[in-house]
Scaffold this active site. Structure first.
Site, mmCIF file in Angstrom:
data_model
loop_
_atom_site.group_PDB
_atom_site.id
_atom_site.type_symbol
_atom_site.label_atom_id
_atom_site.label_comp_id
_atom_site.label_asym_id
_atom_site.label_seq_id
_atom_site.Cartn_x
_atom_site.Cartn_y
_atom_site.Cartn_z
ATOM 1 N N CYS A 48 0.850 -1.183 0.000
ATOM 2 C CA CYS A 48 0.000 0.000 0.000
ATOM 3 C C CYS A 48 0.890 1.238 0.000
ATOM 4 O O CYS A 48 1.772 1.373 0.850
ATOM 5 C CB CYS A 48 -0.906 -0.007 1.230
ATOM 6 S SG CYS A 48 -1.864 1.516 1.418
ATOM 7 N N CYS A 86 0.195 3.279 3.628
ATOM 8 C CA CYS A 86 0.640 2.787 4.943
ATOM 9 C C CYS A 86 1.705 1.707 4.901
ATOM 10 O O CYS A 86 2.230 1.321 5.952
ATOM 11 C CB CYS A 86 -0.553 2.294 5.762
ATOM 12 S SG CYS A 86 -1.196 0.684 5.237
ATOM 13 N N CYS A 144 -7.148 -1.076 1.225
ATOM 14 C CA CYS A 144 -6.141 -1.548 2.160
ATOM 15 C C CYS A 144 -6.841 -1.778 3.499
ATOM 16 O O CYS A 144 -7.549 -0.896 3.994
ATOM 17 C CB CYS A 144 -5.033 -0.510 2.321
ATOM 18 S SG CYS A 144 -3.848 -0.910 3.629
ATOM 19 N N CYS A 197 -5.258 0.963 6.368
ATOM 20 C CA CYS A 197 -5.515 2.409 6.318
ATOM 21 C C CYS A 197 -6.809 2.763 5.589
ATOM 22 O O CYS A 197 -7.253 3.904 5.639
ATOM 23 C CB CYS A 197 -4.332 3.148 5.708
ATOM 24 S SG CYS A 197 -4.095 2.871 3.939
ATOM 25 N N CYS A 216 -7.562 -5.783 -9.999
ATOM 26 C CA CYS A 216 -7.161 -4.728 -10.923
ATOM 27 C C CYS A 216 -6.820 -3.497 -10.074
ATOM 28 O O CYS A 216 -7.721 -2.853 -9.528
ATOM 29 C CB CYS A 216 -8.319 -4.472 -11.877
ATOM 30 S SG CYS A 216 -7.920 -3.429 -13.260
#
Length: 162
Positions: free
Chosen positions: A64, A67, A113, A116, A136
């Site tokens: 991510c 984070c 995510c 976060c 995707c």
């Protein structure tokens, strides 16, 4: 905090999924450029075939961008022809939250995510074996870490190597 409460905030692969506190979240968001903010925070989509990670073929982990949580391994990346990096499965199912998305007059499954809450992309049931899923994902929502290098740790949680 009790051990059972602490365990509830860890993924099966051992990563801390506790959301950032307001101060940490503000710091993470301040580090994003305008396009990253548009995609990650406002559920935007980057243009197809423009993402910097579309052609990434090295061994490693895609994390991510906000984070640092590891989301996808390079071994699960495949060429979907859609113009966005595509993966068959996450590093750990607990790292990617799925939410029904009815924007733009269609029904899709948005991926976020799990730590976060940043927008990553969407998952579709038209991928290759073994899962049949196609995650995707926007390149701008990810950072790539080559195998053997330390994972990004903007929250100071000491989560390890790619």
């Amino acid at each position: 905090m009790t051990d059972s409460a602490s365990d509830a905030l860890r993924s099966p692969s051992g990563f801390d999924l506790t959301p950032p506190d307001p101060e940490a979240r503000a710091r993470l968001e301040a580090a994003l450029d305008p396009e990253e903010k548009r995609v990650l925070l406002s559920h935007g989509t980057e243009a197809p075939f423009c993402g910097t990670l579309l052609g990434e073929k090295r061994e490693g982990v895609f994390c991510c961008r906000e984070c640092g949580l590891p989301l996808f391994r390079s071994a699960t990346k495949f060429e979907s022809g859609t113009g966005w990096p595509s993966f068959t499965q996450p590093v750990d199912a607990a790292h990617v939250r799925q939410v029904r998305d009815t924007s733009y007059g269609m029904v899709r499954v948005e991926t976020l995510c799990a730590r976060c809450g940043s927008h990553q992309g969407h998952v579709f049931p038209d991928g290759p074996p073994p899962t049949g899923d196609r995650y995707c994902i926007n390149s701008v929502a990810l950072s790539f870490v080559p195998k053997g290098e330390p994972l990004p740790d903007p929250l100071g949680r000491g989560d390890g190597l790619a």
